[in-house]
Write an enzyme that holds these catalytic residues in place. Structure first.
Site, PDB file in Angstrom:
ATOM      1  N   ARG A  92       3.400   6.225  35.463  1.00 60.25           N
ATOM      2  CA  ARG A  92       4.769   6.417  35.954  1.00 60.25           C
ATOM      3  C   ARG A  92       5.105   5.494  37.118  1.00 60.25           C
ATOM      4  O   ARG A  92       6.270   5.170  37.356  1.00 60.25           O
ATOM      5  CB  ARG A  92       4.984   7.873  36.366  1.00 60.25           C
ATOM      6  CG  ARG A  92       6.463   8.212  36.631  1.00 60.25           C
ATOM      7  CD  ARG A  92       6.692   9.707  36.723  1.00 60.25           C
ATOM      8  NE  ARG A  92       8.107  10.035  36.766  1.00 60.25           N
ATOM      9  CZ  ARG A  92       8.813  10.217  37.871  1.00 60.25           C
ATOM     10  NH1 ARG A  92       8.210  10.115  39.057  1.00 60.25           N
ATOM     11  NH2 ARG A  92      10.095  10.508  37.824  1.00 60.25           N
TER      12      ARG A  92
ATOM     13  N   ILE B 272      15.739   8.169  38.166  1.00 62.40           N
ATOM     14  CA  ILE B 272      14.712   8.341  37.146  1.00 62.40           C
ATOM     15  C   ILE B 272      14.417   9.829  37.070  1.00 62.40           C
ATOM     16  O   ILE B 272      14.189  10.481  38.087  1.00 62.40           O
ATOM     17  CB  ILE B 272      13.423   7.534  37.462  1.00 62.40           C
ATOM     18  CG1 ILE B 272      12.344   7.839  36.417  1.00 62.40           C
ATOM     19  CG2 ILE B 272      12.920   7.783  38.856  1.00 62.40           C
ATOM     20  CD1 ILE B 272      11.094   6.967  36.562  1.00 62.40           C
ATOM     21  N   SER B 273      14.462  10.381  35.864  1.00 62.14           N
ATOM     22  CA  SER B 273      14.267  11.810  35.671  1.00 62.14           C
ATOM     23  C   SER B 273      12.940  12.286  36.240  1.00 62.14           C
ATOM     24  O   SER B 273      11.943  11.563  36.233  1.00 62.14           O
ATOM     25  CB  SER B 273      14.317  12.152  34.179  1.00 62.14           C
ATOM     26  OG  SER B 273      15.578  11.881  33.637  1.00 62.14           O
ATOM     27  N   SER B 274      12.929  13.513  36.710  1.00 61.25           N
ATOM     28  CA  SER B 274      11.690  14.104  37.209  1.00 61.25           C
ATOM     29  C   SER B 274      10.708  14.256  36.061  1.00 61.25           C
ATOM     30  O   SER B 274      11.105  14.425  34.901  1.00 61.25           O
ATOM     31  CB  SER B 274      11.975  15.476  37.832  1.00 61.25           C
ATOM     32  OG  SER B 274      12.282  16.410  36.816  1.00 61.25           O
TER      33      SER B 274
ATOM     34  N   GLU C 245      21.055  12.206  35.527  1.00 66.09           N
ATOM     35  CA  GLU C 245      20.307  13.274  36.192  1.00 66.09           C
ATOM     36  C   GLU C 245      19.942  12.946  37.646  1.00 66.09           C
ATOM     37  O   GLU C 245      19.659  11.812  37.977  1.00 66.09           O
ATOM     38  CB  GLU C 245      19.019  13.531  35.401  1.00 66.09           C
ATOM     39  CG  GLU C 245      18.375  14.818  35.773  1.00 66.09           C
ATOM     40  CD  GLU C 245      16.905  14.652  36.061  1.00 66.09           C
ATOM     41  OE1 GLU C 245      16.199  15.641  35.996  1.00 66.09           O
ATOM     42  OE2 GLU C 245      16.498  13.527  36.394  1.00 66.09           O
TER      43      GLU C 245
END
Length: 217
Positions: A33, A59-61, A212
């Site tokens: 990640r 960036i999405s969790s 998001e």
């Protein structure tokens, strides 16, 4: 690889609140990640929260990515269409679950950065296009699964037409003043089901789509 142990700890943290199938855990642990977050946030790459990117996007969790992946199709399939590539992290996770991933991004800076990451990581089964995601990608339709990586008010008919009969579509949607991740299955040419799976949090809707920003409280 060093990141796999850190990713496993991240999965352990996620599973305290959301159970994951072995398939999804393996996919999450197979992706570094840190490659998908801005360098300044590298030390926070495996924390369970969203992180900012360029153009006021996020960036999405890992929790959201894990949920979306789990809801979509833990058993995988031949092809999946992602609408809203963003950093490319969700697409990279999906590439470990599906034979081919097609992802569309409408923000040029995000598109260029994601494209560079995929080339650097030699992700040969991910295909990315710069376009309005609500048009889909007709050339490679129908898809076994479709994932919206942004909240929508409704599912465009064009997208429904590009989903394989019996295929699964997962999308965060506005419902009763809340934003809910919903899952549909296509039967007899229409979307059925509309299961409300979990609540999520996104920024204000713009052009029918929102991005998001979920963070730890």
């Amino acid at each position: 690889m060093h990141y796999q142990k850190i990713a496993q700890k991240m999965c352990d943290e996620i599973q305290k609140s959301f159970p994951l199938s072995p398939k999804v855990v393996a996919a999450l642990c197979a992706v570094d990640r840190e490659m998908f977050v801005p360098a300044v946030f590298a030390h926070q790459a495996y924390e369970i929260n969203a992180l900012p990117m360029v153009d006021s996007q996020w960036i999405s969790s890992p929790l959201t990515v894990a949920q979306m992946s789990e809801y979509l199709a833990p058993n995988g399939g031949d092809s999946v269409l992602e609408i809203g590539c963003g950093s490319g992290y969700q697409a990279m996770v999906l590439s470990k679950m599906f034979r081919r991933v097609f992802s569309i991004e409408r923000i040029d800076k995000l598109f260029e950065e994601a494209l560079k990451r995929f080339k650097c990581l030699e992700s040969h089964n991910i295909f990315i296009k710069f376009d309005d995601g609500q048009k889909g990608w007709a050339e490679y339709a129908p898809f076994d699964a479709i994932l919206f990586s942004a909240c929508v008010r409704e599912i465009p008919p064009t997208i429904v037409n590009q989903l394989e009969e019996g295929g699964v579509l997962v999308a965060p949607m506005l419902e009763g003043g809340k934003q809910i991740i919903k899952r549909f299955r296509k039967r007899n040419g229409i979307l059925e089901g509309g299961e409300s799976l979990s609540e999520c949090l996104f920024v204000d809707v713009q052009d029918g789509i929102v991005s998001e920003y979920k963070k730890k409280s």
